[in-house]
Design an enzyme around this catalytic site. Structure first.
Site, mmCIF file in Angstrom:
data_model
loop_
_atom_site.group_PDB
_atom_site.id
_atom_site.type_symbol
_atom_site.label_atom_id
_atom_site.label_comp_id
_atom_site.label_asym_id
_atom_site.label_seq_id
_atom_site.Cartn_x
_atom_site.Cartn_y
_atom_site.Cartn_z
ATOM 1 N N ARG A 78 -9.995 -1.551 -4.790
ATOM 2 C CA ARG A 78 -10.733 -1.013 -5.940
ATOM 3 C C ARG A 78 -10.398 -1.627 -7.288
ATOM 4 O O ARG A 78 -11.004 -1.249 -8.288
ATOM 5 C CB ARG A 78 -10.548 0.519 -6.009
ATOM 6 C CG ARG A 78 -11.248 1.204 -4.865
ATOM 7 C CD ARG A 78 -11.073 2.687 -4.837
ATOM 8 N NE ARG A 78 -11.680 3.243 -3.624
ATOM 9 C CZ ARG A 78 -11.130 3.204 -2.416
ATOM 10 N NH1 ARG A 78 -9.948 2.639 -2.240
ATOM 11 N NH2 ARG A 78 -11.763 3.716 -1.380
ATOM 12 N N THR A 84 -1.699 2.738 -5.726
ATOM 13 C CA THR A 84 -2.783 3.399 -4.999
ATOM 14 C C THR A 84 -3.694 4.118 -5.978
ATOM 15 O O THR A 84 -3.216 4.749 -6.921
ATOM 16 C CB THR A 84 -2.268 4.392 -3.929
ATOM 17 O OG1 THR A 84 -3.381 5.140 -3.417
ATOM 18 C CG2 THR A 84 -1.208 5.352 -4.445
ATOM 19 N N HIS A 142 -2.376 4.481 7.874
ATOM 20 C CA HIS A 142 -3.618 3.841 8.310
ATOM 21 C C HIS A 142 -3.391 2.764 9.370
ATOM 22 O O HIS A 142 -4.241 1.912 9.579
ATOM 23 C CB HIS A 142 -4.361 3.273 7.090
ATOM 24 C CG HIS A 142 -4.835 4.340 6.150
ATOM 25 N ND1 HIS A 142 -5.148 4.120 4.834
ATOM 26 C CD2 HIS A 142 -5.039 5.675 6.353
ATOM 27 C CE1 HIS A 142 -5.527 5.257 4.265
ATOM 28 N NE2 HIS A 142 -5.464 6.215 5.168
ATOM 29 N N ASP A 181 -0.395 -3.933 6.349
ATOM 30 C CA ASP A 181 0.047 -5.335 6.393
ATOM 31 C C ASP A 181 1.444 -5.554 6.970
ATOM 32 O O ASP A 181 1.862 -6.693 7.186
ATOM 33 C CB ASP A 181 -0.047 -5.967 4.999
ATOM 34 C CG ASP A 181 0.707 -5.183 3.920
ATOM 35 O OD1 ASP A 181 1.763 -4.602 4.230
ATOM 36 O OD2 ASP A 181 0.236 -5.174 2.759
HETATM 37 P P1 CNA Z 1 -7.132 0.849 -3.779
HETATM 38 O O1 CNA Z 1 -8.102 1.962 -3.802
HETATM 39 O O2 CNA Z 1 -7.658 -0.534 -3.741
HETATM 40 O O3 CNA Z 1 -6.213 1.034 -5.062
HETATM 41 C C1 CNA Z 1 -5.209 0.126 -5.385
HETATM 42 C C2 CNA Z 1 -4.620 0.554 -6.718
HETATM 43 O O4 CNA Z 1 -3.482 -0.253 -6.958
HETATM 44 C C3 CNA Z 1 -5.574 0.366 -7.901
HETATM 45 O O5 CNA Z 1 -5.677 1.582 -8.598
HETATM 46 C C4 CNA Z 1 -4.894 -0.713 -8.772
HETATM 47 O O6 CNA Z 1 -4.957 -0.423 -10.134
HETATM 48 C C5 CNA Z 1 -3.463 -0.656 -8.316
HETATM 49 N N1 CNA Z 1 -2.779 -1.939 -8.339
HETATM 50 C C6 CNA Z 1 -3.219 -3.128 -7.874
HETATM 51 N N2 CNA Z 1 -2.257 -4.060 -7.982
HETATM 52 C C7 CNA Z 1 -1.196 -3.440 -8.557
HETATM 53 C C8 CNA Z 1 0.097 -3.863 -8.927
HETATM 54 N N3 CNA Z 1 0.505 -5.121 -8.709
HETATM 55 N N4 CNA Z 1 0.932 -2.976 -9.499
HETATM 56 C C9 CNA Z 1 0.526 -1.692 -9.726
HETATM 57 N N5 CNA Z 1 -0.682 -1.227 -9.387
HETATM 58 C C10 CNA Z 1 -1.526 -2.092 -8.793
HETATM 59 O O7 CNA Z 1 -6.105 0.976 -2.553
HETATM 60 P P2 CNA Z 1 -5.478 2.294 -1.913
HETATM 61 O O8 CNA Z 1 -4.292 1.853 -1.169
HETATM 62 O O9 CNA Z 1 -5.357 3.390 -2.881
HETATM 63 O O10 CNA Z 1 -6.643 2.701 -0.891
HETATM 64 C C11 CNA Z 1 -6.357 2.932 0.376
HETATM 65 C C12 CNA Z 1 -6.919 1.894 1.345
HETATM 66 C C13 CNA Z 1 -6.748 0.473 0.940
HETATM 67 C C14 CNA Z 1 -6.142 2.030 2.598
HETATM 68 O O11 CNA Z 1 -6.975 2.450 3.607
HETATM 69 C C15 CNA Z 1 -5.569 0.648 2.928
HETATM 70 O O12 CNA Z 1 -5.548 0.406 4.305
HETATM 71 C C16 CNA Z 1 -6.469 -0.271 2.223
HETATM 72 N N6 CNA Z 1 -5.967 -1.642 1.952
HETATM 73 C C17 CNA Z 1 -4.745 -2.068 2.398
HETATM 74 C C18 CNA Z 1 -4.307 -3.342 2.112
HETATM 75 C C19 CNA Z 1 -2.953 -3.801 2.622
HETATM 76 O O13 CNA Z 1 -2.534 -3.378 3.690
HETATM 77 N N7 CNA Z 1 -2.246 -4.653 1.867
HETATM 78 C C20 CNA Z 1 -5.104 -4.218 1.366
HETATM 79 C C21 CNA Z 1 -6.368 -3.749 0.932
HETATM 80 C C22 CNA Z 1 -6.769 -2.462 1.225
#
Ligand code: CNA
Length: 240
Positions: A36, A190, A121, A106
């Site tokens: 997001r 998150t 998840h 991951d």
């Molecule tokens: P999201 O909804 O994409 O939110 C991520 C949040 O992290 C956002 O509000 C950003 O502002 C914040 N953010 C991004 N980078 C940074 C940083 N370096 N430092 C501080 N804040 C940061 O993701 P959520 O995890 O809230 O949503 C849940 C989903 C995303 C889950 O079902 C995961 O499986 C899924 N997901 C996982 C991965 C992974 O495993 N790395 C990658 C992409 C999505």
């Protein structure tokens, strides 16, 4: 050191049962895009919205398209743990961090050395044949041209929770228990917009709730400390 960082450092060092609850933002500094943020997957254009592609019904109806997206966007085998993953693993080794509850799939917390990781998840590193339940490594999913198949002919399904699927009750209950007994809860990276994971915050009963997220969240008002800097940078700046 800034006041907020000094407070955070003190809370961490004084903690007896610190719990970290994180999401995709924990791994962006390892090179894995989140969903997001402005540069996240939800702001890019695909034939179908990402929420649709990573849903159970889409997986069943269009497995080849699911796996093309999954391999390209959801799996990052080259990514390495960053300073946040490494600091949490070190805090577990010295008896401060009781659990990492993560929405990430991951495996980077484990790669950094954390043992008690509650993966709400699932994980890209676990994969099972839908027919004979044989486990398969991630490499089997990555090596397949289209749909990864087991020797028995069944489809190899990643053990990740797709939209429309339920979370493991056992992992959810262990996460609730960890958060309910935490003295310090750090929520990081998150958007707190995916349920039921986001509702776990309500089980915290302490008065040291830290919210470390680049963008605002609906839970900021509940936090005792809010930090907006990139999470790996924050952990790098602390002396733990
Ligand atoms: P999201 O909804 O994409 O939110 C991520 C949040 O992290 C956002 O509000 C950003 O502002 C914040 N953010 C991004 N980078 C940074 C940083 N370096 N430092 C501080 N804040 C940061 O993701 P959520 O995890 O809230 O949503 C849940 C989903 C995303 C889950 O079902 C995961 O499986 C899924 N997901 C996982 C991965 C992974 O495993 N790395 C990658 C992409 C999505």
């Amino acid at each position: 050191m800034r006041d907020t960082y000094a407070t955070l450092q003190q809370w961490i060092l004084d903690a007896r049962r610190l719990v970290f609850f994180g999401g995709a933002g924990v791994s962006t500094e390892s090179g894995i895009p989140d969903f997001r943020s402005a540069d996240g997957l939800y702001h890019q254009h695909y034939r179908y919205p990402p929420e649709t592609i990573i849903s159970h019904s889409f997986f069943i109806k269009h497995p080849a398209e699911f796996f093309a997206f999954y391999r390209e966007k959801m799996v990052a085998p080259q990514a390495k743990p960053n300073a946040a993953h490494l600091a949490l693993a070190a805090l577990e080794r010295c008896g401060i961090c009781a659990a990492v509850v993560t929405q990430n799939i991951d495996g980077l917390h484990q790669e950094a050395g954390s043992q008690n990781v509650l993966e709400l998840h699932g994980s890209v590193h676990r994969n099972f044949c839908m027919r004979c339940h044989q486990p398969h490594p991630l490499s089997a999913v990555l090596a397949a041209h289209e749909i990864p198949l087991c020797a028995c002919g069944g489809i190899i399904k990643p053990d990740v929770v797709l939209y429309e699927e339920s979370l493991s009750t056992e992992v959810l209950n262990r996460s609730i228990d960890a958060i309910a007994h935490a003295d310090v809860l750090i929520i990081g990276g998150t958007s707190l917009s995916v349920y039921p994971a986001a509702s776990l915050i309500h089980y915290y009963q302490g008065d040291k709730l830290v919210l470390m997220n680049r963008d605002k969240t609906d839970a900021d008002a509940q936090a005792n400390l809010v930090i907006r800097d990139p999470i790996a940078e924050v952990f790098s700046a602390l002396t733990l």
